[in-house]
Design a protein around this motif. Structure first.
Motif, mmCIF file in Angstrom:
data_model
loop_
_atom_site.group_PDB
_atom_site.id
_atom_site.type_symbol
_atom_site.label_atom_id
_atom_site.label_comp_id
_atom_site.label_asym_id
_atom_site.label_seq_id
_atom_site.Cartn_x
_atom_site.Cartn_y
_atom_site.Cartn_z
ATOM 1 N N PRO A 237 0.851 -1.188 0.035
ATOM 2 C CA PRO A 237 -0.103 -0.039 -0.067
ATOM 3 C C PRO A 237 0.951 1.476 0.252
ATOM 4 C CG PRO A 237 -0.160 -1.334 2.085
ATOM 5 C CD PRO A 237 0.415 -2.079 1.108
ATOM 6 N N ALA A 238 2.109 1.204 0.348
ATOM 7 C CA ALA A 238 2.884 2.581 0.504
ATOM 8 C C ALA A 238 3.633 2.724 -1.099
ATOM 9 C CB ALA A 238 4.005 2.263 1.411
ATOM 10 N N VAL A 239 3.284 1.739 -1.938
ATOM 11 C CA VAL A 239 4.072 1.916 -3.099
ATOM 12 C C VAL A 239 2.904 2.480 -4.241
ATOM 13 C CG1 VAL A 239 5.233 0.743 -4.929
ATOM 14 C CG2 VAL A 239 5.751 0.355 -2.456
ATOM 15 N N ALA A 240 3.137 3.340 -4.941
ATOM 16 C CA ALA A 240 2.285 3.797 -5.986
ATOM 17 C C ALA A 240 2.544 3.055 -7.641
ATOM 18 C CB ALA A 240 2.402 5.477 -6.182
ATOM 19 N N ARG A 241 3.697 2.721 -7.796
ATOM 20 C CA ARG A 241 3.930 2.201 -8.967
ATOM 21 C C ARG A 241 5.449 1.551 -9.106
ATOM 22 N NH1 ARG A 241 4.379 6.037 -14.405
ATOM 23 N NH2 ARG A 241 4.625 3.958 -15.988
ATOM 24 N N VAL A 242 5.534 0.322 -9.760
ATOM 25 C CA VAL A 242 6.592 -0.337 -9.785
ATOM 26 C C VAL A 242 6.952 -0.403 -11.367
ATOM 27 C CG1 VAL A 242 7.750 -2.558 -9.283
ATOM 28 C CG2 VAL A 242 5.837 -1.816 -7.925
ATOM 29 N N PHE A 243 8.369 -0.296 -11.266
ATOM 30 C CA PHE A 243 8.951 -0.438 -12.847
ATOM 31 C C PHE A 243 9.875 -1.670 -12.861
ATOM 32 C CE2 PHE A 243 8.199 4.037 -12.099
ATOM 33 C CZ PHE A 243 7.477 4.515 -13.294
ATOM 34 N N TYR A 244 9.254 -2.698 -13.674
ATOM 35 C CA TYR A 244 10.141 -4.005 -13.606
ATOM 36 C C TYR A 244 9.736 -4.786 -14.749
ATOM 37 C CZ TYR A 244 12.598 -8.072 -12.056
ATOM 38 O OH TYR A 244 13.210 -9.132 -11.919
ATOM 39 N N PRO A 245 10.692 -4.620 -15.486
ATOM 40 C CA PRO A 245 10.312 -5.645 -16.862
ATOM 41 C C PRO A 245 9.709 -7.026 -16.823
ATOM 42 C CG PRO A 245 12.688 -4.895 -16.966
ATOM 43 C CD PRO A 245 12.389 -4.567 -15.743
ATOM 44 N N GLY A 246 9.619 -7.341 -15.670
ATOM 45 C CA GLY A 246 8.994 -8.813 -15.507
ATOM 46 C C GLY A 246 7.774 -8.541 -15.024
ATOM 47 N N LEU A 247 7.152 -7.570 -14.694
ATOM 48 C CA LEU A 247 5.706 -7.266 -14.169
ATOM 49 C C LEU A 247 4.769 -7.268 -15.268
ATOM 50 C CD1 LEU A 247 5.874 -5.073 -10.913
ATOM 51 C CD2 LEU A 247 6.020 -7.378 -11.169
ATOM 52 N N PRO A 248 3.537 -7.806 -15.395
ATOM 53 C CA PRO A 248 2.555 -7.722 -16.572
ATOM 54 C C PRO A 248 2.487 -6.160 -16.638
ATOM 55 C CG PRO A 248 1.782 -8.852 -14.443
ATOM 56 C CD PRO A 248 3.199 -8.538 -14.248
ATOM 57 N N GLY A 249 2.150 -5.816 -17.919
ATOM 58 C CA GLY A 249 1.871 -4.307 -18.183
ATOM 59 C C GLY A 249 2.980 -3.667 -18.872
ATOM 60 N N ASN A 250 4.202 -4.039 -18.597
ATOM 61 C CA ASN A 250 5.269 -3.310 -18.826
ATOM 62 C C ASN A 250 5.401 -3.232 -20.365
ATOM 63 O OD1 ASN A 250 7.974 -2.299 -17.634
ATOM 64 N ND2 ASN A 250 8.682 -3.479 -19.282
ATOM 65 N N ALA A 251 5.845 -1.901 -20.707
ATOM 66 C CA ALA A 251 6.043 -1.795 -22.360
ATOM 67 C C ALA A 251 7.143 -2.797 -22.781
ATOM 68 C CB ALA A 251 6.133 -0.358 -22.494
ATOM 69 N N ASN A 252 6.833 -3.161 -23.936
ATOM 70 C CA ASN A 252 7.834 -3.839 -24.938
ATOM 71 C C ASN A 252 8.083 -5.355 -23.958
ATOM 72 O OD1 ASN A 252 8.126 -2.561 -27.005
ATOM 73 N ND2 ASN A 252 9.986 -1.353 -26.187
ATOM 74 N N ALA A 253 7.275 -5.828 -23.111
ATOM 75 C CA ALA A 253 7.491 -6.941 -22.248
ATOM 76 C C ALA A 253 7.654 -7.999 -23.375
ATOM 77 C CB ALA A 253 6.151 -7.343 -21.477
ATOM 78 N N HIS A 254 7.325 -7.771 -24.601
ATOM 79 C CA HIS A 254 7.538 -9.068 -25.697
ATOM 80 C C HIS A 254 8.968 -9.293 -25.670
ATOM 81 C CE1 HIS A 254 7.997 -5.383 -28.160
ATOM 82 N NE2 HIS A 254 8.430 -6.228 -29.055
ATOM 83 N N LEU A 255 9.851 -8.268 -25.415
ATOM 84 C CA LEU A 255 11.336 -8.500 -25.718
ATOM 85 C C LEU A 255 12.065 -9.397 -24.667
ATOM 86 C CD1 LEU A 255 12.279 -4.763 -26.383
ATOM 87 C CD2 LEU A 255 12.148 -6.634 -28.111
ATOM 88 N N LEU A 256 11.005 -9.785 -23.670
ATOM 89 C CA LEU A 256 11.742 -10.687 -22.500
ATOM 90 C C LEU A 256 11.641 -12.071 -23.239
ATOM 91 C CD1 LEU A 256 10.436 -9.914 -19.141
ATOM 92 C CD2 LEU A 256 12.807 -9.749 -19.662
ATOM 93 N N GLY A 257 12.631 -12.665 -23.161
ATOM 94 C CA GLY A 257 12.452 -14.192 -23.651
ATOM 95 C C GLY A 257 12.985 -14.275 -25.181
ATOM 96 N N THR A 258 13.134 -12.888 -25.631
ATOM 97 C CA THR A 258 13.608 -12.821 -26.971
ATOM 98 C C THR A 258 15.050 -12.197 -27.210
ATOM 99 O OG1 THR A 258 12.197 -10.918 -27.485
ATOM 100 C CG2 THR A 258 11.436 -13.236 -28.442
ATOM 101 N N GLN A 259 14.783 -10.917 -26.993
ATOM 102 C CA GLN A 259 16.205 -9.961 -26.903
ATOM 103 C C GLN A 259 16.694 -10.326 -25.429
ATOM 104 O OE1 GLN A 259 15.963 -5.773 -28.125
ATOM 105 N NE2 GLN A 259 16.377 -5.299 -25.965
ATOM 106 N N MET A 260 16.071 -9.980 -24.462
ATOM 107 C CA MET A 260 16.497 -10.348 -23.116
ATOM 108 C C MET A 260 16.080 -11.645 -22.343
ATOM 109 S SD MET A 260 16.614 -7.335 -20.321
ATOM 110 C CE MET A 260 17.297 -7.497 -18.741
ATOM 111 N N SER A 261 16.878 -12.442 -22.046
ATOM 112 C CA SER A 261 16.398 -13.788 -21.496
ATOM 113 C C SER A 261 15.712 -13.784 -20.079
ATOM 114 C CB SER A 261 17.577 -14.852 -21.392
ATOM 115 O OG SER A 261 18.461 -14.322 -20.438
ATOM 116 N N GLY A 262 15.813 -12.587 -19.127
ATOM 117 C CA GLY A 262 15.219 -12.520 -18.078
ATOM 118 C C GLY A 262 15.056 -11.179 -17.572
ATOM 119 N N PRO A 263 14.336 -10.668 -16.616
ATOM 120 C CA PRO A 263 14.168 -9.130 -16.254
ATOM 121 C C PRO A 263 15.103 -8.501 -15.591
ATOM 122 C CG PRO A 263 12.612 -10.786 -14.726
ATOM 123 C CD PRO A 263 13.493 -11.691 -15.766
ATOM 124 N N GLY A 264 16.065 -9.331 -15.176
ATOM 125 C CA GLY A 264 17.219 -8.664 -14.653
ATOM 126 C C GLY A 264 17.045 -8.432 -12.845
ATOM 127 N N ALA A 265 18.036 -7.570 -12.512
ATOM 128 C CA ALA A 265 18.079 -7.308 -11.031
ATOM 129 C C ALA A 265 17.714 -6.079 -10.503
ATOM 130 C CB ALA A 265 19.371 -7.826 -10.457
#
Ligand code: PLP
Length: 394
Positions: A275-303
């Protein structure tokens, strides 16, 4: 070709059998004896012209065997013919810009970028004129004197993914530099998608232990030759001890990245529900723009994770002040988890409008997740978020 994990352990060690050593020798020589002047002269000519090596190393600004081993190792991991190491990530970018300025003045840049990269490009310091564009504007903005396209993916600090192959296609004859610092060659190898230069702040994951400042550019032999002439002339070389530490960290790179990424996935998910968090930016979360590049260009969402807390600057500062396991510090890619405030620190050099356009709000925090136990990290962050709300209850 051995698997990546095997290469990480063995790369840059080809001369060990001949030398009869088990660990990389550390050569701190600044100069090398020249017992035969003709050999010395020929070596000097070759190295000043950018050769990777010569019969005599001559002088440490021209060649150092410890640095060369580290470069060979990183080139193998990145899947490029060569790698050229510099004193820092910024020195590496500077060398590419200086070399490019001989071919044209116009550089197309896709934001967001690491703050100091943005600053260096915008400053015109290296004799180039940067134009900041969206990735889909590259084809239209290309000019006859465009000598370079610069992108960063995932980008700093909001973890945007940029489609490298699409940028390379849009750039046409103009070569593309990809800053792949956030991904590491464990998760992404931009040269496969047509990048001409792959840049890393090796200070981050490649070094991995918070004790080396270094930059590398991975590319083909002819581009490496050109970069070595710049390095020999400007002197932004990597110290052999730093190169040695960097080489020492490489065998554990895949293990470190995989563990840190697993921790990051856990934390990103839980942050999304907090509840204290308004927004999360992480390539592995649903709704991230260009998520289709995960598994093709980038094998995982990173750290790396960025997240915005409710309560703006004051709440973000309170989280940084309250963490106990995490280190409140800039930089990233270390074995320990680092948390920092982009608007107040890494992206401070940008003007307010650029910061806002890049999504760098006063409540944004960036987390570089380390290899500690994931539950300890979450417990630490959860108590810091609770403290930041000022109520003790969230
Ligand atoms: C840190 C960083 C740089 C600059 O590297 P230094 O080694 O600090 O000079 C460049 N790009 C990215 C993405 C970075 O995180």
């Amino acid at each position: 070709m051995p698997h990546f994990d095997t290469m990480a352990v063995h790369a840059g060690r080809d001369d060990f059998a001949t030398l009869c050593v088990h660990a990389p020798p550390l050569d701190l020589s600044t100069t090398y004896p020249i017992h035969d002047l003709d050999t010395g002269t020929a070596s000097f000519d070759a190295l000043v012209a950018g050769a990777a090596q010569a019969a005599n190393p001559i002088y440490a600004r021209l060649h150092n065997p410890t640095v060369a081993r580290t470069e060979a190792a990183i080139a193998a991991l990145e899947g490029t013919e060569a790698c050229v190491a510099f004193a820092s990530g910024m020195a590496a970018l500077t060398a590419v810009l200086l070399e490019r300025s001989q071919h044209g003045k116009h550089v197309l840049v896709v934001r967001p970028l690491y703050g100091t990269s943005d600053h260096l490009l915008a400053s015109g310091l290296c004799g180039i004129e940067a134009e900041f564009v969206a990735a889909d504007e590259i084809a239209a903005r290309r000019r006859a004197d465009t000598c370079l396209v610069v992108i960063e993916t995932p980008s700093n600090p909001t973890l945007n993914l940029v489609d490298i192959g699409a940028v390379v296609a849009a750039a046409g004859p103009v070569p593309v530099l990809v800053d792949s610092t956030f991904a590491t060659p464990v998760l992404q190898r931009p040269a496969r998608h047509g990048a001409s230069w792959v840049l890393h702040s090796a200070t981050k994951f490649l070094g991995g232990h918070g004790d080396v400042i270094a930059g590398v550019v991975c590319c083909d032999q002819s581009r490496a030759t050109a970069l070595r002439t710049v390095r020999a002339a400007t002197g932004a070389l990597l110290h052999p001890l730093a190169a040695w530490l960097l080489h020492r960290g490489l065998p554990t790179l895949p293990l470190r990245v995989e563990r840190a990424q697993a921790n990051a996935q856990l934390i990103a998910q839980r942050l999304g529900a907090h509840p204290a968090v308004a927004r999360v930016f992480y390539p592995g979360l649903p709704g991230n723009a260009n998520a289709h590049l995960l598994g093709t260009q980038m094998s995982g969402p990173g750290a790396l994770i960025a997240f915005e807390v409710h309560g703006g600057h004051a709440a973000a500062a309170a989280v940084m002040a309250a963490v106990k396991v995490m280190t409140p510090a800039v930089s990233l890619g270390s074995v320990d988890t680092l948390i920092q405030h982009p608007a107040g620190l890494t992206h401070r050099v940008l003007d307010a409008a650029t910061r806002a356009a890049s999504g760098i709000t006063p409540g944004l925090l960036r987390l570089s997740v380390g290899i500690e136990h994931g539950e300890d990290l979450w417990n630490d962050l959860a108590q810091a978020l609770t403290a930041s709300t000022g109520t003790g209850v969230v």
